[in-house]
Write a protein that holds these residues in place. Structure first.
Motif, PDB file in Angstrom:
ATOM      1  N   THR A  81       0.892  -1.336   0.138  1.00 54.90           N
ATOM      2  CA  THR A  81      -0.024   0.036   0.041  1.00 54.90           C
ATOM      3  C   THR A  81       0.876   1.271  -0.007  1.00 54.90           C
ATOM      4  O   THR A  81       1.970   1.254   0.082  1.00 54.90           O
ATOM      5  CB  THR A  81      -0.696   0.118   1.397  1.00 54.90           C
ATOM      6  N   ASP A 387     -11.199   0.583  -1.776  1.00 53.15           N
ATOM      7  CA  ASP A 387     -10.337   1.148  -2.754  1.00 53.15           C
ATOM      8  C   ASP A 387      -9.831   2.552  -2.231  1.00 53.15           C
ATOM      9  O   ASP A 387     -10.697   3.165  -2.084  1.00 53.15           O
ATOM     10  CB  ASP A 387     -11.033   1.063  -4.015  1.00 53.15           C
ATOM     11  N   GLN A 402     -11.542   7.525 -11.449  1.00 57.89           N
ATOM     12  CA  GLN A 402     -11.468   6.191 -12.288  1.00 57.89           C
ATOM     13  C   GLN A 402      -9.918   6.409 -12.914  1.00 57.89           C
ATOM     14  O   GLN A 402      -9.666   5.250 -13.125  1.00 57.89           O
ATOM     15  CB  GLN A 402     -12.568   6.107 -13.266  1.00 57.89           C
ATOM     16  N   ASP A 406      -3.828   3.675  -9.775  1.00 57.69           N
ATOM     17  CA  ASP A 406      -3.513   3.277  -8.465  1.00 57.69           C
ATOM     18  C   ASP A 406      -2.093   3.515  -7.946  1.00 57.69           C
ATOM     19  O   ASP A 406      -1.337   3.307  -8.883  1.00 57.69           O
ATOM     20  CB  ASP A 406      -3.897   1.665  -8.207  1.00 57.69           C
ATOM     21  N   THR A 409      -0.290   0.032  -7.877  1.00 58.15           N
ATOM     22  CA  THR A 409      -0.232  -1.008  -9.202  1.00 58.15           C
ATOM     23  C   THR A 409      -0.381  -0.123 -10.442  1.00 58.15           C
ATOM     24  O   THR A 409      -0.240  -0.606 -11.487  1.00 58.15           O
ATOM     25  CB  THR A 409      -1.258  -1.759  -9.301  1.00 58.15           C
ATOM     26  N   GLN A 411      -3.001   0.812 -12.163  1.00 53.72           N
ATOM     27  CA  GLN A 411      -3.963   0.459 -12.794  1.00 53.72           C
ATOM     28  C   GLN A 411      -5.272   1.462 -12.646  1.00 53.72           C
ATOM     29  O   GLN A 411      -5.494   2.208 -11.633  1.00 53.72           O
ATOM     30  CB  GLN A 411      -4.675  -0.903 -12.177  1.00 53.72           C
ATOM     31  N   ASN A 415     -10.431  -2.772 -11.369  1.00 53.68           N
ATOM     32  CA  ASN A 415      -9.726  -3.520 -10.183  1.00 53.68           C
ATOM     33  C   ASN A 415      -9.009  -4.932 -10.717  1.00 53.68           C
ATOM     34  O   ASN A 415      -9.376  -5.240 -12.026  1.00 53.68           O
ATOM     35  CB  ASN A 415     -10.539  -3.740  -8.976  1.00 53.68           C
ATOM     36  N   THR A 478      -5.598 -10.271  -2.984  1.00 52.61           N
ATOM     37  CA  THR A 478      -6.313  -8.909  -2.664  1.00 52.61           C
ATOM     38  C   THR A 478      -7.088  -8.445  -3.703  1.00 52.61           C
ATOM     39  O   THR A 478      -6.596  -8.467  -4.956  1.00 52.61           O
ATOM     40  CB  THR A 478      -5.112  -8.050  -2.102  1.00 52.61           C
ATOM     41  N   ILE A 479      -8.226  -7.917  -3.445  1.00 53.67           N
ATOM     42  CA  ILE A 479      -9.273  -7.518  -4.319  1.00 53.67           C
ATOM     43  C   ILE A 479      -9.868  -6.236  -3.744  1.00 53.67           C
ATOM     44  O   ILE A 479     -10.079  -6.331  -2.523  1.00 53.67           O
ATOM     45  CB  ILE A 479     -10.225  -8.433  -5.169  1.00 53.67           C
ATOM     46  N   ALA A 480      -9.835  -5.163  -4.460  1.00 53.11           N
ATOM     47  CA  ALA A 480     -10.600  -3.893  -4.024  1.00 53.11           C
ATOM     48  C   ALA A 480     -12.064  -3.738  -4.123  1.00 53.11           C
ATOM     49  O   ALA A 480     -12.450  -4.261  -5.315  1.00 53.11           O
ATOM     50  CB  ALA A 480      -9.716  -2.853  -4.523  1.00 53.11           C
ATOM     51  N   TYR A 483     -15.852  -1.633  -7.434  1.00 54.23           N
ATOM     52  CA  TYR A 483     -16.046  -1.847  -8.609  1.00 54.23           C
ATOM     53  C   TYR A 483     -17.203  -2.670  -9.331  1.00 54.23           C
ATOM     54  O   TYR A 483     -17.663  -3.182  -8.056  1.00 54.23           O
ATOM     55  CB  TYR A 483     -14.589  -2.097  -9.380  1.00 54.23           C
ATOM     56  N   GLY A 496     -14.431  -3.018 -13.995  1.00 58.26           N
ATOM     57  CA  GLY A 496     -14.157  -3.848 -13.134  1.00 58.26           C
ATOM     58  C   GLY A 496     -15.187  -4.765 -12.335  1.00 58.26           C
ATOM     59  O   GLY A 496     -16.101  -4.929 -13.109  1.00 58.26           O
TER      60      GLY A 496
END
Ligand code: SF4
Length: 821
Positions: A81, A387, A402, A406, A409, A411, A415, A478-480, A483, A496
């Motif tokens: 993070t 997120d 949007q 990130d 990442t 991105q 996500n 891990t997933i945020a 989305y 996402g």
């Protein structure tokens, strides 16, 4: 209660009740802490107190003189993070390892003594706890905390189970931490059963809810999937939702009342520490609608409630009550002053005295220290996190967010499932491969269930692309959240995958999930793949010990790109004639966390267009300011370095000499300027820029902007058309406005009159701006700092933006042992 429930503070509240017998909130004052240890808390990006913590932490880490010291930040987390990238010592732990690591820390602290009054027998039981995951790391942390007894702080993230919070409270108590205090919660009746979404679900099932009123929050999307809120809300005979959008909750309710935007309404809010501030409208409601105050007034029988009058009356009443807050707001003048300031002072909660239940703590620590069952082959732990940009999905309609990469990442527009390089190898997947995530052992090949409200226990699989993320804990993913939303947002924002169906509202140990390849791929809109700087020292970084070492040994940053040496060099370029003011910027890489707040501030201030997912995939993003992220030792012990990169306003700018139309040129006050009407779009300048900060307008991004959305444009800045090059102007509109204002007031421009948008927004004050000719300006001073350097200074571009080399206060214990194994 939707807002509260979606952020899952229940473990925190329950732990406070277990530890202290009542709900109190730990308040971190990082300015008082010499050592801060975070277990699963993204302190610098994803909490209600993030701005406060970031500012306070950096106050204690700002090094100016060679002898200055800085605090040390330790972070244990699952995915890398912003806080993990900023810290000095980091450990990647699976979610199930957080509590055992805290128990081991407590054991180490108990063996080392400590300030707290804890019965000897209980202390001995704590001291008998050994080991835990990453033992050397935990032991070094314990020694560091003990060495700064009283000035250490241990913080626990909201996703860590109850026992983790309890042990963190105990660690702070053992240390006698002055960096952590306790106050009552700013959330009314925090921890009461009324805040438990399970209770609401059960009441609906019992047909005990005849009418349900939901004030904002979109709980149908944002609540854990096992609550099946879409179905349950539909079962309530009368449901009404006050919300800004016709979103998932509006669709499920009988009635949807259009909510006024908060910039159109009166109201008041409390911050994390209880500080009370007033919400006041900046504009009359554009589309009617009702505010929360009006709806609550109506529910109490006042159908013509005047929000302003209600707010005023409430504050008068508060001021009149004995010991109540905001006493000064009782009279008209004070009320006007409070409105002008926005914050009522002093209204933050006083620290409360708390007594820890040591017996409970020791029992939890012993339970946590018991050996954990080995991870079954093919089973992975899953962390579902908020997120940092969209939160729980409430900001999904915001194109700026949007499109904001990130911080880690990089991105945009979606996500992904983050896994470590080793786990990716184990699974045989690479970035972009789509996998199915389901509860271990659940039916293989189930259809993707990305919609909100699906039952998590129903063996539904979620199809999500993989993103290989250096620094992630092995054996976990891990997933945020935020989305995969379906209602109430524009077509472009439906990107996402929703992870709500993978969440559970029932507290418990982390579940195991199965990850299966699907054989399909998806393109991820990533602006910068994990990339090393290839030893080019674009970002200069050194340890505090190296910085403090005698000059002859440590001036590794004082090499031939040193500004003095540059000045003595001969150049083929002409230097622009100097005016009275010479604008320059300084960015402290120690203070910069990479949070990217400045990127959005720049976009809003300068009407920087959004290009959408397709545009990002084509490499056509338009950000004038980006945060470059380099990852060293990506497959070992990754080190992430962040660097805000924007037009460097070079004194000998390579872009200016190649422009055939003179569209880019130098001003007398040191700005590298763009004259849009002259630009014919050859892009020679961009080719010749070593920093790659010039952006070409491939399309007329603003041609079809609706009139309402065009109101978001800053009227002081041109809205550019297709075919022109654009880039950071050092917020020239603010410079000229400040100059005009000074002229009108018959005074010289003062230090601090010009603040750029990025500087204004930066929570850590990493960015400073001013004139080099102004001795009082921090920029003039920082340019002579021993850590000051120019990015790619060896090219002789003489940038006006300089950086302060990054300092890390690494642990001497771990340095001696050759790092944490
Ligand atoms: S400079 Fe930008 S990225 Fe760095 S801390 Fe400040 S706002 Fe965040």
């Amino acid at each position: 209660v939707a807002y509260v429930s979606s952020r899952a503070p229940h473990a925190r509240w329950a732990a406070a009740r277990a530890a202290f017998g009542r709900v109190v909130e730990p308040q971190l004052d990082a300015s008082k802490a010499e050592v801060v240890a975070s277990f699963g808390a993204d302190l610098l990006a994803a909490r209600a107190d993030t701005v406060h913590v970031a500012r306070a932490l950096m106050e204690r880490r700002r090094v100016r003189a060679r002898t200055d010291t800085m605090s040390r930040l330790w972070v244990a987390e699952t995915a890398m993070t912003v806080t993990g990238a900023t810290c000095d010592e980091r450990a990647a732990l699976r979610p199930s390892e957080m509590v055992p690591a805290l128990a081991a820390l407590l054991g180490e602290l108990a063996r080392g003594g400590g300030a707290a009054a804890i019965p000897d027998a209980l202390r001995a039981r704590l001291a008998a706890i050994h080991g835990g995951p990453r033992g050397a790391w935990t032991a070094a942390l314990a020694r560091d905390l003990a060495a700064h007894c009283g000035a250490g702080a241990v913080v626990c993230g909201d996703d860590v189970p109850l026992a983790g919070h309890l042990l963190a409270h105990a660690a702070n108590a053992l240390l006698g931490s002055t960096g952590v205090s306790y106050t009552r919660s700013p959330i009314l009746e925090a921890g009461e059963p009324s805040h438990d979404p399970q209770r609401l679900a059960e009441a609906i099932d019992r047909k005990a809810v005849a009418a349900l009123v939901i004030l904002g929050g979109n709980p149908v999307y944002a609540m854990p999937g096992d609550l099946a809120m879409a179905r349950r809300v539909r079962e309530v005979p009368l449901s009404a939702y006050l919300g800004e959008y016709a979103d998932e909750t509006a669709r499920a309710c009988t009635w949807h009342v259009a909510e006024q935007h908060w910039l159109e309404s009166w109201g008041d809010v409390r911050a994390f520490d209880g500080s009370l501030s007033l919400v006041q409208p900046l504009v009359a409601p554009m589309h009617g609608g009702k505010s929360r105050v009006e709806v609550l007034g109506a529910l109490l029988g006042d159908l013509a409630a005047d929000p302003h009058a209600l707010l005023r009356a409430a504050h008068r009443e508060r001021a009149g009550a004995a010991g109540a807050v905001g006493a000064a707001a009782a009279d008209d003048d004070a009320w006007e002053q409070a409105l002008a300031r926005g914050v009522l002072d002093p209204t933050s909660f006083a620290a409360e005295h708390v007594t820890l239940d040591w017996a409970r703590v020791v029992a939890e620590a012993e339970k946590a220290a018991a050996p954990a069952p080995a991870r079954a082959a093919g089973a992975y732990e899953l962390a579902v996190v908020l997120d940092g940009k969209l939160d729980d999905g409430r900001h999904a309609n915001n194109a700026w967010l949007q499109e904001l990469p990130d911080p880690i990442t990089k991105q945009t527009w979606g996500n992904a499932l983050l896994v470590s390089p080793r786990t990716a190898k184990e699974l045989g997947v690479a970035t972009g491969d789509v996998v199915a995530v389901d509860r271990a052992g659940a039916g293989a090949g189930a259809d993707a269930a990305s919609g909100a409200g699906a039952g998590a226990g129903a063996a539904a699989a979620v199809l999500v692309p993989v993103l290989v993320a250096p620094g992630h804990a092995d054996g976990a993913a891990t997933i945020a959240l935020g989305y995969g939303r379906t209602d109430g947002l524009g077509e472009a924002a439906r990107v996402g995958v929703s992870a709500q169906s993978l969440r559970s509202s029932v507290a418990g140990p982390p579940s195991s999930f199965g990850l299966r390849r699907t054989g399909t791929r998806e393109s991820l809109a990533i602006t910068m793949a994990p990339r090393s700087s290839e030893d080019r020292e674009i970002i200069k970084s050194l340890t505090l010990a190296e910085h403090q070492a005698p000059v002859s040994d440590a001036r590794r940053h004082d090499d031939d790109d040193d500004e003095k040496k540059q000045k003595s060099r001969r150049s083929l370029y002409f230097l622009a004639p100097g005016g009275a003011r010479q604008w320059a910027m300084s960015i402290d890489l120690t203070a910069c966390t990479g949070c990217s707040v400045c990127v959005v501030a720049c976009q809003a201030e300068n009407n920087v267009p959004v290009v959408g997912k397709e545009g990002v995939l084509a490499g056509r993003e338009m950000h004038w300011l980006r945060i470059d992220r380099y990852v060293e030792d990506a497959e070992g012990k990754p080190r992430v370095e962040m660097m805000p990169m924007l037009c460097q306003h070079c004194e000998t700018a390579p872009c200016e000499y190649v422009c055939p139309t003179g569209a880019t040129s130098h001003s007398a006050d040191g700005l590298n300027q763009m004259v849009y009407p002259r630009c014919v779009g050859t892009r020679f300048c961009s080719n010749n820029c070593p920093y790659k900060v010039r952006r070409f307008n491939w399309f007329d991004y603003n041609r079809d902007t609706p009139a309402l959305r065009a109101l978001a444009h800053n009227p002081d800045v041109t809205v550019r058309a297709r075919g022109v090059m654009e880039k950071c102007s050092y917020c020239v509109q603010r410079i000229r406005e400040a100059e005009r204002q000074a002229r009108v007031e018959h005074r010289p421009l003062a230090t601090g009159d010009v603040v750029t948008a990025c500087q204004q927004a930066c929570p850590t004050q990493a960015i400073q701006f001013g004139s080099l000719n102004d001795d009082a300006s921090p920029v003039a001073r920082l340019r002579d700092d021993v850590r000051a350097y120019s990015a790619l200074g060896e090219l002789g571009t003489k940038p006006r933006t300089t950086y302060l080399a990054r300092l890390r206060n690494t642990s001497p214990d771990l340095d001696r042992e050759g790092g944490d194994k």
